[in-house]
Scaffold this motif. Structure first.
Motif, PDB file in Angstrom:
ATOM      1  N   GLY A  50       0.835  -1.203   0.000  1.00  0.00           N
ATOM      2  CA  GLY A  50       0.000   0.000   0.000  1.00  0.00           C
ATOM      3  C   GLY A  50       0.869   1.251   0.000  1.00  0.00           C
ATOM      4  N   GLY A  51       1.789   1.301  -0.945  1.00  0.00           N
ATOM      5  CA  GLY A  51       2.833   2.334  -0.934  1.00  0.00           C
ATOM      6  C   GLY A  51       2.397   3.716  -1.374  1.00  0.00           C
ATOM      7  N   GLY A  52       1.132   3.859  -1.808  1.00  0.00           N
ATOM      8  CA  GLY A  52       0.607   5.179  -2.138  1.00  0.00           C
ATOM      9  C   GLY A  52       1.407   5.873  -3.220  1.00  0.00           C
TER      10      GLY A  52
ATOM     11  N   VAL B 248       6.790  -1.694  -4.696  1.00  0.00           N
ATOM     12  CA  VAL B 248       5.618  -1.044  -4.099  1.00  0.00           C
ATOM     13  C   VAL B 248       4.371  -1.771  -4.584  1.00  0.00           C
ATOM     14  CG1 VAL B 248       4.260   1.098  -4.045  1.00  0.00           C
ATOM     15  CG2 VAL B 248       6.762   1.216  -4.067  1.00  0.00           C
ATOM     16  N   LEU B 249       3.508  -2.177  -3.656  1.00  0.00           N
ATOM     17  CA  LEU B 249       2.217  -2.766  -4.021  1.00  0.00           C
ATOM     18  C   LEU B 249       1.157  -1.699  -3.805  1.00  0.00           C
ATOM     19  CD1 LEU B 249       2.588  -6.208  -2.184  1.00  0.00           C
ATOM     20  CD2 LEU B 249       3.387  -5.550  -4.471  1.00  0.00           C
ATOM     21  N   GLU B 250       0.433  -1.362  -4.866  1.00  0.00           N
ATOM     22  CA  GLU B 250      -0.518  -0.246  -4.757  1.00  0.00           C
ATOM     23  C   GLU B 250      -1.724  -0.509  -5.654  1.00  0.00           C
ATOM     24  OE1 GLU B 250      -0.988   2.549  -2.824  1.00  0.00           O
ATOM     25  OE2 GLU B 250      -2.790   2.547  -4.036  1.00  0.00           O
ATOM     26  N   ILE B 251      -2.912  -0.357  -5.082  1.00  0.00           N
ATOM     27  CA  ILE B 251      -4.126  -0.685  -5.831  1.00  0.00           C
ATOM     28  C   ILE B 251      -4.658   0.485  -6.646  1.00  0.00           C
ATOM     29  CG2 ILE B 251      -5.917  -0.076  -4.115  1.00  0.00           C
ATOM     30  CD1 ILE B 251      -7.086  -2.936  -4.685  1.00  0.00           C
ATOM     31  N   ASN B 252      -4.319   1.700  -6.246  1.00  0.00           N
ATOM     32  CA  ASN B 252      -4.883   2.892  -6.899  1.00  0.00           C
ATOM     33  C   ASN B 252      -3.965   3.318  -8.061  1.00  0.00           C
ATOM     34  OD1 ASN B 252      -5.396   5.631  -7.563  1.00  0.00           O
ATOM     35  ND2 ASN B 252      -6.399   5.968  -5.593  1.00  0.00           N
ATOM     36  N   PRO B 253      -4.448   3.236  -9.306  1.00  0.00           N
ATOM     37  CA  PRO B 253      -3.576   3.553 -10.450  1.00  0.00           C
ATOM     38  C   PRO B 253      -3.081   5.001 -10.446  1.00  0.00           C
ATOM     39  CG  PRO B 253      -5.743   2.734 -11.192  1.00  0.00           C
ATOM     40  CD  PRO B 253      -5.802   2.805  -9.710  1.00  0.00           C
ATOM     41  N   ASP B 254      -3.880   5.927  -9.888  1.00  0.00           N
ATOM     42  CA  ASP B 254      -3.413   7.325  -9.808  1.00  0.00           C
ATOM     43  C   ASP B 254      -2.174   7.412  -8.910  1.00  0.00           C
ATOM     44  OD1 ASP B 254      -5.589   8.136 -11.334  1.00  0.00           O
ATOM     45  OD2 ASP B 254      -6.841   8.575  -9.586  1.00  0.00           O
ATOM     46  N   PHE B 255      -2.240   6.725  -7.772  1.00  0.00           N
ATOM     47  CA  PHE B 255      -1.099   6.741  -6.847  1.00  0.00           C
ATOM     48  C   PHE B 255       0.092   5.997  -7.444  1.00  0.00           C
ATOM     49  CE2 PHE B 255      -4.123   7.053  -2.915  1.00  0.00           C
ATOM     50  CZ  PHE B 255      -4.362   8.382  -3.205  1.00  0.00           C
ATOM     51  N   ALA B 256      -0.193   4.886  -8.131  1.00  0.00           N
ATOM     52  CA  ALA B 256       0.899   4.118  -8.746  1.00  0.00           C
ATOM     53  C   ALA B 256       1.631   4.969  -9.781  1.00  0.00           C
ATOM     54  CB  ALA B 256       0.338   2.845  -9.389  1.00  0.00           C
TER      55      ALA B 256
ATOM     56  N   CYS C  62       4.580  -1.628   5.789  1.00  0.00           N
ATOM     57  CA  CYS C  62       3.181  -1.339   5.487  1.00  0.00           C
ATOM     58  C   CYS C  62       2.786  -0.164   6.370  1.00  0.00           C
ATOM     59  CB  CYS C  62       2.324  -2.573   5.786  1.00  0.00           C
ATOM     60  SG  CYS C  62       0.556  -2.299   5.529  1.00  0.00           S
ATOM     61  N   LEU C  63       2.722   1.007   5.778  1.00  0.00           N
ATOM     62  CA  LEU C  63       2.450   2.220   6.562  1.00  0.00           C
ATOM     63  C   LEU C  63       1.022   2.675   6.294  1.00  0.00           C
ATOM     64  CD1 LEU C  63       5.846   4.102   5.930  1.00  0.00           C
ATOM     65  CD2 LEU C  63       5.255   2.496   7.762  1.00  0.00           C
ATOM     66  N   GLY C  64       0.153   2.485   7.253  1.00  0.00           N
ATOM     67  CA  GLY C  64      -1.231   2.955   7.127  1.00  0.00           C
ATOM     68  C   GLY C  64      -2.049   2.185   6.112  1.00  0.00           C
ATOM     69  N   ALA C  65      -1.705   0.945   5.857  1.00  0.00           N
ATOM     70  CA  ALA C  65      -2.421   0.197   4.816  1.00  0.00           C
ATOM     71  C   ALA C  65      -2.694  -1.245   5.225  1.00  0.00           C
ATOM     72  CB  ALA C  65      -1.625   0.239   3.510  1.00  0.00           C
ATOM     73  N   SER C  66      -2.697  -1.545   6.524  1.00  0.00           N
ATOM     74  CA  SER C  66      -2.901  -2.948   6.925  1.00  0.00           C
ATOM     75  C   SER C  66      -4.289  -3.435   6.520  1.00  0.00           C
ATOM     76  CB  SER C  66      -2.694  -3.125   8.433  1.00  0.00           C
ATOM     77  OG  SER C  66      -3.683  -2.432   9.152  1.00  0.00           O
ATOM     78  N   PHE C  67      -5.228  -2.496   6.331  1.00  0.00           N
ATOM     79  CA  PHE C  67      -6.574  -2.898   5.883  1.00  0.00           C
ATOM     80  C   PHE C  67      -6.507  -3.605   4.525  1.00  0.00           C
ATOM     81  CE2 PHE C  67      -5.798   1.453   4.586  1.00  0.00           C
ATOM     82  CZ  PHE C  67      -6.129   1.443   3.233  1.00  0.00           C
ATOM     83  N   ALA C  68      -5.452  -3.314   3.747  1.00  0.00           N
ATOM     84  CA  ALA C  68      -5.291  -3.976   2.442  1.00  0.00           C
ATOM     85  C   ALA C  68      -5.055  -5.472   2.614  1.00  0.00           C
ATOM     86  CB  ALA C  68      -4.125  -3.357   1.669  1.00  0.00           C
TER      87      ALA C  68
ATOM     88  N   HIS D  48      -1.537  17.772  10.885  1.00  0.00           N
ATOM     89  CA  HIS D  48      -0.930  18.141   9.598  1.00  0.00           C
ATOM     90  C   HIS D  48      -1.444  17.224   8.489  1.00  0.00           C
ATOM     91  CE1 HIS D  48       1.877  19.513   6.633  1.00  0.00           C
ATOM     92  NE2 HIS D  48       2.504  18.353   6.580  1.00  0.00           N
ATOM     93  N   TYR D  49      -1.479  15.930   8.784  1.00  0.00           N
ATOM     94  CA  TYR D  49      -1.980  14.940   7.809  1.00  0.00           C
ATOM     95  C   TYR D  49      -3.436  15.236   7.444  1.00  0.00           C
ATOM     96  CZ  TYR D  49      -3.633  10.254   6.350  1.00  0.00           C
ATOM     97  OH  TYR D  49      -4.205   9.197   5.696  1.00  0.00           O
ATOM     98  N   GLU D  50      -4.273  15.491   8.461  1.00  0.00           N
ATOM     99  CA  GLU D  50      -5.698  15.760   8.194  1.00  0.00           C
ATOM    100  C   GLU D  50      -5.871  17.104   7.471  1.00  0.00           C
ATOM    101  OE1 GLU D  50      -8.198  13.644   8.679  1.00  0.00           O
ATOM    102  OE2 GLU D  50      -6.900  12.131   9.618  1.00  0.00           O
TER     103      GLU D  50
HETATM  104  C1  LIG Z   1      -3.265   5.672   3.956  1.00  0.00           C
HETATM  105  S1  LIG Z   1      -2.550   5.281   2.402  1.00  0.00           S
HETATM  106  C2  LIG Z   1      -0.843   5.036   2.859  1.00  0.00           C
HETATM  107  C3  LIG Z   1       0.094   5.206   1.691  1.00  0.00           C
HETATM  108  C4  LIG Z   1       1.577   5.062   1.995  1.00  0.00           C
HETATM  109  N1  LIG Z   1       1.875   3.803   2.656  1.00  0.00           N
HETATM  110  C5  LIG Z   1       2.069   6.207   2.837  1.00  0.00           C
HETATM  111  O1  LIG Z   1       2.164   6.027   4.059  1.00  0.00           O
HETATM  112  O2  LIG Z   1       2.349   7.278   2.293  1.00  0.00           O
HETATM  113  C6  LIG Z   1      -3.102   3.615   2.107  1.00  0.00           C
HETATM  114  C7  LIG Z   1      -2.700   3.098   0.728  1.00  0.00           C
HETATM  115  O3  LIG Z   1      -3.077   1.732   0.584  1.00  0.00           O
HETATM  116  C8  LIG Z   1      -3.554   1.555  -0.744  1.00  0.00           C
HETATM  117  N2  LIG Z   1      -4.383   0.342  -0.780  1.00  0.00           N
HETATM  118  C9  LIG Z   1      -5.646   0.194  -0.312  1.00  0.00           C
HETATM  119  N3  LIG Z   1      -6.086  -1.053  -0.507  1.00  0.00           N
HETATM  120  C10 LIG Z   1      -5.064  -1.734  -1.120  1.00  0.00           C
HETATM  121  C11 LIG Z   1      -4.895  -3.066  -1.581  1.00  0.00           C
HETATM  122  N4  LIG Z   1      -5.859  -3.997  -1.427  1.00  0.00           N
HETATM  123  N5  LIG Z   1      -3.722  -3.407  -2.145  1.00  0.00           N
HETATM  124  C12 LIG Z   1      -2.726  -2.489  -2.296  1.00  0.00           C
HETATM  125  N6  LIG Z   1      -2.833  -1.211  -1.877  1.00  0.00           N
HETATM  126  C13 LIG Z   1      -3.977  -0.834  -1.293  1.00  0.00           C
HETATM  127  C14 LIG Z   1      -4.320   2.840  -0.999  1.00  0.00           C
HETATM  128  O4  LIG Z   1      -4.595   3.044  -2.364  1.00  0.00           O
HETATM  129  C15 LIG Z   1      -3.367   3.849  -0.400  1.00  0.00           C
HETATM  130  O5  LIG Z   1      -2.395   4.260  -1.311  1.00  0.00           O
END
Ligand SMILES: C[S@@+](CC[C@H](N)C(=O)[O-])C[C@H]1O[C@@H](n2cnc3c(N)ncnc32)[C@H](O)[C@@H]1O
Length: 244
Positions: free
Chosen positions: A43-45, A63-71, A107-113, A184-186
């Protein structure tokens, strides 16, 4: 909504998590990356973390990323920084990627992935090699706060540390964000939405505008009412524990 909510609200962020640059570089120090090592970032954003590691530590990052804009943004960032040959961006659900023997898994802020912190730790641990290190950035309840905040169950820091142990990991570093870091993030979310709605005036051709504003205002309200006082955000760093 046609417009991707996250592509808009996180369009201006460098780091898409509530950790400061100094904090993230301290995390990198705890991970102790060596030139040539391989890093997997779930979820590298938009790629700030991956590119910073590649530039400052000479590692190669997937980097594993689901959002093509972020990729796309991550690839551009890597090219601009001259490390496109060492930053690969794989677009798709992280859970479908199969990795083994990786030196560092983050995995920073993306464990839901990966279905939440417990399953994420399991997935990340199996992707690590023998000398592997791990960093997970996670939301948690503040000391003394109720376990359920804004409709979500969250662990406390001691619970997250115990989960490390349960996955055969030794916790070796902790970097916690301050309230100012999280503000700052918000704030960047709010500014990005304000910029976008200014650029897309109310018009029947822009039905996403009202929904984007509604979601953003709802999230801001929840942050100010509950999350800000009751939740924390930390990066936990660890390595495989040696058998006792
Ligand atoms: C809160 S952002 C964190 C981004 C980055 N790790 C950072 O800290 O700057 C969460 C990221 O997880 C990505 N994401 C969400 N679901 C995912 C999935 N199933 N597989 C890969 N990436 C995913 C989102 O698109 C988003 O870029």
């Amino acid at each position: 909504m046609e417009v991707n909510y996250f592509s808009v609200v996180e369009s201006g962020h460098e780091q898409q998590n509530p950790c400061s640059v100094d904090g993230l570089r301290r995390v990198a120090g705890y991970l102790d990356p060596q030139p040539g090592e391989r890093v997997l970032d779930v979820g590298g954003g938009r790629g700030w973390w991956a590119v910073d590691l590649a530039v400052r530590h000479g590692v190669s990052v997937t980097v594993l990323e689901i959002n093509p804009d972020f990729a796309d943004a991550a690839r551009r960032r890597a090219a601009d920084a001259g490390v496109a040959d060492r930053v690969e961006v794989v677009v798709g659900p992280a859970a479908e990627h199969h990795a083994r023997d990786t030196d560092i898994v983050t995995c920073l802020g993306a464990s839901f992935a990966l279905d939440g912190s417990g399953p994420a730790l399991a997935w990340m641990t199996q992707a690590m090699g023998a000398g592997g290190r791990i960093a997970i950035g996670e939301i948690h309840v503040a000391a003394g706060a109720p376990r359920e905040v804004a409709g979500h169950e969250a662990d406390d820091l001691a619970g997250l540390a115990a989960a490390f142990g349960a996955h055969g990991l030794e916790l070796t570093g902790l970097v916690s964000s301050t309230v100012a870091d999280w503000d700052h993030y918000e704030s960047q979310h709010w500014a990005s939405v304000a910029d976008w709605t200014q650029a897309h005036p109310d018009h029947p051709d822009h039905p996403d505008r009202a929904e984007l504003l509604r979601l953003s205002h709802h999230h801001r309200d929840v942050y100010l009412r509950e999350m800000r006082a009751e939740l924390g955000w930390s990066v936990l760093v660890g390595r495989r524990a040696h058998a006792a």
